[in-house]
Motif scaffolding. Structure first.
Motif, mmCIF file in Angstrom:
data_model
loop_
_atom_site.group_PDB
_atom_site.id
_atom_site.type_symbol
_atom_site.label_atom_id
_atom_site.label_comp_id
_atom_site.label_asym_id
_atom_site.label_seq_id
_atom_site.Cartn_x
_atom_site.Cartn_y
_atom_site.Cartn_z
ATOM 1 N N UNK A 61 13.500 63.819 -16.364
ATOM 2 C CA UNK A 61 13.198 64.749 -15.276
ATOM 3 C C UNK A 61 12.449 64.052 -14.155
ATOM 4 N N UNK A 62 11.522 63.164 -14.508
ATOM 5 C CA UNK A 62 10.766 62.447 -13.493
ATOM 6 C C UNK A 62 11.639 61.542 -12.659
ATOM 7 N N UNK A 86 10.434 61.645 -7.618
ATOM 8 C CA UNK A 86 8.996 61.621 -7.345
ATOM 9 C C UNK A 86 8.365 60.374 -7.937
ATOM 10 N N UNK A 87 7.186 60.059 -7.468
ATOM 11 C CA UNK A 87 6.435 58.928 -7.992
ATOM 12 C C UNK A 87 5.305 59.434 -8.881
ATOM 13 N N UNK A 88 5.114 58.742 -10.023
ATOM 14 C CA UNK A 88 4.025 59.094 -10.929
ATOM 15 C C UNK A 88 2.748 58.349 -10.583
ATOM 16 N N UNK A 89 2.774 57.536 -9.546
ATOM 17 C CA UNK A 89 1.599 56.756 -9.150
ATOM 18 C C UNK A 89 0.566 57.682 -8.516
ATOM 19 N N UNK A 130 12.635 52.152 -9.693
ATOM 20 C CA UNK A 130 11.848 51.566 -10.766
ATOM 21 C C UNK A 130 10.382 51.522 -10.392
ATOM 22 N N UNK A 131 9.845 50.400 -9.913
ATOM 23 C CA UNK A 131 8.399 50.276 -9.763
ATOM 24 C C UNK A 131 7.778 51.381 -8.916
ATOM 25 N N UNK A 132 8.452 51.802 -7.854
ATOM 26 C CA UNK A 132 7.873 52.837 -7.001
ATOM 27 C C UNK A 132 7.742 54.165 -7.740
ATOM 28 N N UNK A 133 8.485 54.326 -8.838
ATOM 29 C CA UNK A 133 8.426 55.568 -9.607
ATOM 30 C C UNK A 133 7.338 55.539 -10.668
#
Length: 353
Positions: free
Chosen positions: A24-25, A30-33, A292-295
């Motif tokens: 879902x993320x 969206x970003x989890x950061x 990838x990393x941005x998420x």
């Protein structure tokens, strides 16, 4: 080599605990950061697993001295083995292997013990139950004990590329008949100790938000009627690159991987680029570029497994992925890189690729 297939996966990530939360993320874009003002490290943008408290997630039994990276790996293994009765039957017990990628185990555990030897009355006055945590293979060992994995148990170090190195090792275990199934992935913890190491080693021109988590794949031999298949692993190609030649090294690695698998860039449905890789130049062929990393931040040894999980999650929602190829690229600042190719099943979850 007989084809090896992915039949299940799990993730404990900055999006939450479980594959549904991860899928879902990723789908949301969206970003989890987030930013933690109380984070005692100059770089305060981080991506922790939300609400992950070891005793609450795993219970009190056997967790009193368990470090965070071991807990993340144990939780991911529990998620995978607990989602389906068949998964536990196949992926636990005799000849059920585990291959776990890491950067260097738990930097916090190693620093805690080293600090104790210098600050306590005597160098040997340390918290002895925590000594195993300072060993690089502690996480894999604790997973095996907790979940009854009695086959080969291996830890592979490689930083951001560790997940692909672990996948390559797992394929060899299956090819040589040393295991009937393999849980394969990577784990990384988010602690102030790791934050300070990254801060001292990282370049000021590219501040990185650190992430954490663990993702695991269930690998089995070629599909049969009773084995639902998500994707076939076509192969893993690894290599090294010289300073300043990272991009050309990644392109070369992808080209070699495609050639070895007998496919072309035109067959690619999606590409998950390496951390910091702006784009994958495959013109005139266009492929979907996955986040990838941005998420989820710089997840270290969990980065490549998260990339593979994002491929599988996206493929389940995209009919254009059926029967096509996905590539996952990874590179570590220590000048190692890798590329894994996957053929998405014609009907993910069916018994055939």
């Amino acid at each position: 080599m007989t084809p090896r297939v992915i039949t299940a996966w799990s993730a404990v990530s900055p999006f939450g605990i479980g594959r549904e939360a991860f899928a879902a993320g990723v789908a949301s874009g969206a970003s989890a950061v987030t930013r933690l003002e109380e984070w005692p490290v100059p770089r305060q943008r981080v991506a922790p697993v939300p609400g992950f408290e070891v005793e609450k997630v795993l219970g009190r039994k056997g967790t009193r001295s368990m470090d965070r990276v071991s807990a993340l790996a144990a939780a991911a293994a529990g998620e995978l083995l607990g989602t389906n009765g068949r998964h536990r039957e196949v992926a636990a017990g005799e000849r059920a292997a585990l291959v776990l990628g890491t950067t260097a185990g738990s930097s916090k555990s190693m620093m805690d013990i080293t600090r104790d030897t210098h600050t306590r009355a005597m160098p040997f006055h340390i918290d002895t139950p925590r000594i195993p945590n300072a060993i690089m293979n502690s996480s894999a060992a604790q997973c095996a004990i907790r979940h009854d994995l009695k086959g080969p148990n291996t830890t592979v170090a490689g930083g951001r590329a560790a997940g692909l190195f672990a996948l390559r090792y797992a394929l060899r275990l299956l090819h040589r008949g040393r295991a009937r199934s393999v849980l394969c992935g990577g784990a990384e913890e988010l602690t102030p100790e790791r934050g300070w190491l990254a801060h001292r080693a990282g370049g000021p021109d590219r501040p990185t938000a650190l992430g954490e988590g663990c993702s695991l794949l269930l690998l089995e031999p070629a599909a049969s009627q009773d084995r639902p298949v998500l994707a076939e692993v076509l192969g893993v190609t690894v290599g090294v690159f010289r300073d300043g030649e990272r991009e050309t090294g990644l392109v070369s690695c992808l080209s070699r991987a495609l050639e070895r698998a007998g496919v072309t860039a035109a067959d690619l449905w999606a590409v998950s680029p390496a951390v910091g890789q702006d784009e994958v130049r495959l013109e005139p062929h266009a492929a979907l570029t996955l986040p990838q990393e941005e998420a989820w931040g710089d997840a270290g040894a969990a980065a490549a497994p998260f990339q593979i999980a994002s491929v599988l999650a996206a493929a389940e929602q995209d009919p254009a992925a059926r029967g096509r190829i996905a590539a996952v690229l990874s590179a570590d600042p220590d000048n190692v890189l890798g590329c894994a190719l996957f053929r998405i099943a014609n009907e993910p979850g069916s018994a055939h690729v």
